[in-house]
Design a protein around this motif. Structure first.
Motif, short mmCIF file in Angstrom:
data_model
loop_
_atom_site.label_atom_id
_atom_site.label_comp_id
_atom_site.label_asym_id
_atom_site.label_seq_id
_atom_site.Cartn_x
_atom_site.Cartn_y
_atom_site.Cartn_z
N HIS A 145 -32.96 -38.23 -2.55
CA HIS A 145 -33.28 -37.05 -3.34
C HIS A 145 -34.14 -37.45 -4.53
CE1 HIS A 145 -30.26 -34.75 -1.10
NE2 HIS A 145 -29.47 -35.79 -1.23
N GLN A 146 -35.20 -36.72 -4.76
CA GLN A 146 -36.09 -37.01 -5.88
C GLN A 146 -35.53 -36.44 -7.18
OE1 GLN A 146 -39.98 -35.51 -4.91
NE2 GLN A 146 -40.36 -37.08 -3.38
N MET A 147 -35.58 -37.24 -8.23
CA MET A 147 -35.15 -36.82 -9.55
C MET A 147 -36.41 -36.62 -10.41
SD MET A 147 -32.01 -36.97 -8.75
CE MET A 147 -31.12 -36.72 -10.28
N THR A 148 -36.77 -35.38 -10.66
CA THR A 148 -38.04 -35.09 -11.34
C THR A 148 -37.90 -35.22 -12.86
OG1 THR A 148 -37.50 -32.74 -11.34
CG2 THR A 148 -38.81 -33.56 -9.50
N GLN A 149 -38.68 -36.10 -13.43
CA GLN A 149 -38.74 -36.27 -14.88
C GLN A 149 -40.17 -36.62 -15.26
OE1 GLN A 149 -35.62 -38.66 -16.52
NE2 GLN A 149 -36.60 -38.92 -18.50
N SER A 150 -40.73 -35.90 -16.22
CA SER A 150 -42.13 -36.11 -16.60
C SER A 150 -42.20 -36.84 -17.94
CB SER A 150 -42.88 -34.78 -16.69
OG SER A 150 -42.28 -33.94 -17.66
N PHE A 151 -43.29 -37.60 -18.11
CA PHE A 151 -43.52 -38.38 -19.32
C PHE A 151 -44.96 -38.15 -19.77
CE2 PHE A 151 -40.37 -40.50 -16.73
CZ PHE A 151 -39.38 -40.86 -17.63
N SER A 162 -39.90 -48.63 -4.49
CA SER A 162 -39.90 -48.03 -3.15
C SER A 162 -40.98 -46.96 -3.09
CB SER A 162 -38.55 -47.40 -2.84
OG SER A 162 -38.34 -46.24 -3.63
N PRO A 163 -41.49 -46.67 -1.89
CA PRO A 163 -42.44 -45.57 -1.75
C PRO A 163 -41.84 -44.23 -2.21
CG PRO A 163 -42.51 -46.97 0.18
CD PRO A 163 -41.33 -47.42 -0.64
N SER A 164 -40.57 -44.03 -1.97
CA SER A 164 -39.91 -42.78 -2.39
C SER A 164 -39.94 -42.64 -3.90
CB SER A 164 -38.46 -42.75 -1.89
OG SER A 164 -38.40 -42.74 -0.49
N GLY A 165 -39.75 -43.75 -4.61
CA GLY A 165 -39.80 -43.73 -6.06
C GLY A 165 -41.18 -43.38 -6.57
N VAL A 166 -42.20 -43.92 -5.91
CA VAL A 166 -43.59 -43.59 -6.28
C VAL A 166 -43.84 -42.10 -6.10
CG1 VAL A 166 -46.03 -43.95 -5.74
CG2 VAL A 166 -44.45 -45.89 -5.68
N ASN A 167 -43.45 -41.58 -4.95
CA ASN A 167 -43.71 -40.17 -4.65
C ASN A 167 -42.96 -39.24 -5.61
OD1 ASN A 167 -45.46 -40.61 -2.47
ND2 ASN A 167 -43.76 -40.82 -1.03
N ALA A 168 -41.73 -39.61 -5.95
CA ALA A 168 -40.95 -38.79 -6.88
C ALA A 168 -41.61 -38.77 -8.26
CB ALA A 168 -39.53 -39.33 -6.98
N PHE A 169 -42.05 -39.93 -8.72
CA PHE A 169 -42.70 -40.01 -10.04
C PHE A 169 -44.02 -39.25 -10.03
CE2 PHE A 169 -45.64 -41.85 -13.05
CZ PHE A 169 -44.89 -41.86 -14.22
N ALA A 170 -44.82 -39.46 -8.99
CA ALA A 170 -46.14 -38.83 -8.92
C ALA A 170 -46.03 -37.31 -8.88
CB ALA A 170 -46.90 -39.34 -7.71
N LYS A 171 -45.03 -36.82 -8.18
CA LYS A 171 -44.83 -35.37 -8.07
C LYS A 171 -44.55 -34.75 -9.44
CE LYS A 171 -42.02 -31.89 -5.69
NZ LYS A 171 -40.90 -31.68 -4.72
N ALA A 172 -43.78 -35.44 -10.25
CA ALA A 172 -43.40 -34.91 -11.56
C ALA A 172 -44.44 -35.19 -12.65
CB ALA A 172 -42.05 -35.49 -11.98
N ASN A 173 -45.36 -36.13 -12.39
CA ASN A 173 -46.26 -36.57 -13.45
C ASN A 173 -47.75 -36.50 -13.09
OD1 ASN A 173 -44.53 -37.91 -15.79
ND2 ASN A 173 -43.53 -38.40 -13.85
N LYS A 174 -48.10 -35.78 -12.04
CA LYS A 174 -49.50 -35.75 -11.61
C LYS A 174 -50.43 -35.15 -12.66
CE LYS A 174 -48.81 -31.45 -8.98
NZ LYS A 174 -48.92 -30.83 -7.63
N ASN A 175 -49.88 -34.35 -13.57
CA ASN A 175 -50.72 -33.75 -14.62
C ASN A 175 -50.42 -34.30 -16.01
OD1 ASN A 175 -52.07 -31.95 -12.82
ND2 ASN A 175 -50.26 -30.63 -12.81
#
Length: 226
Positions: A145-151, A162-175
């Motif tokens: 499960h992805q835990m969304t947190q933006s910085f 892990s790739p999952s960690g990358v995807n979770a971070f990118a989803k929350a921080n793409k902007n």
């Protein structure tokens, strides 16, 4: 300099950063949850590609079932070590799923396998085995499960494991500005995913958290002298 870890670190791992003069922020970008499963047959050849898979297997199988495993094929030294602690000896340890699949195809093509994996597992290993007619029964033992947190800031480095960690971070921080940071990755599989989102990606020398930290410390110190 400040780095971000997308996995909460152990005390000794935090010490590596503090002793190097680095500040750090940490959080868990993903959370794993074990999935109930049953087995209708004895295990012969087992494939485990992550520590999460190993934990789920060890938590749900009886001592008799674990002892029945004839050969265990793993990805990563930590996965191998965790399995060994519980009496499961590894026949082959590979750096990633593709390398392990090619080893199996070359050396054990006519044998059946049971692959204990996550619901969001990568495709390289099962696809290669299927293309080469290797019988492989997949058993889902955990889900991610992805835990969304933006910085909204740039870090000197971000650790990914892990790739999952990358995807979770990118989803929350793409902007956010955080996506402009340097990504330090535990291995090439994680780095491949990171390159889809980050301009600068650095890969550790070994697939361990400690090696990822050491690579980041060395790289950042060298860059600070320029």
């Amino acid at each position: 300099m400040t780095v971000l870890s997308t996995k909460k670190l152990k005390p000794n791992q935090r010490e590596l950063l503090l002793n190097a003069g680095l500040q750090f922020v940490e959080y868990d970008a993903i959370r794993t949850q074990e999935v109930a499963f049953t087995l209708s047959r004895k295990l012969k050849n087992v494939i485990i590609t992550s520590q999460n898979g190993a934990r789920a297997l060890l938590n749900n199988l009886s001592s008799e079932q674990l002892e029945s495993i004839e050969s265990c094929f793993t990805v990563g030294e930590k996965t191998t070590a965790l399995s060994a602690e519980n009496g499961v000896k590894t026949t082959k340890t590979a750096l990633n799923g593709e390398e392990l699949a090619r080893f199996i195809i070359e050396n054990h093509k006519n044998e059946p396998f049971t692959y204990f994996c996550g619901r969001q597992r990568r495709d390289e290993l099962p696809t290669l085995l299927k293309e080469n007619n290797v019988v492989c029964n997949e058993v889902i033992v955990y889900e991610t499960h992805q835990m969304t947190q933006s910085f909204d800031r740039t870090f000197d480095g971000i650790f990914f494991f892990s790739p999952s960690g990358v995807n979770a971070f990118a989803k929350a921080n793409k902007n956010t500005r955080a996506i402009d940071s340097t990504a330090f990755c535990i291995g090439e599989t994680t780095a491949t995913t990171a390159r889809l989102h980050f301009k600068k990606v650095v890969v550790s020398n070994a697939t361990s958290i400690e090696s990822t930290i050491a690579k980041a410390v060395k790289t950042l110190k060298e860059e600070s002298r320029i």
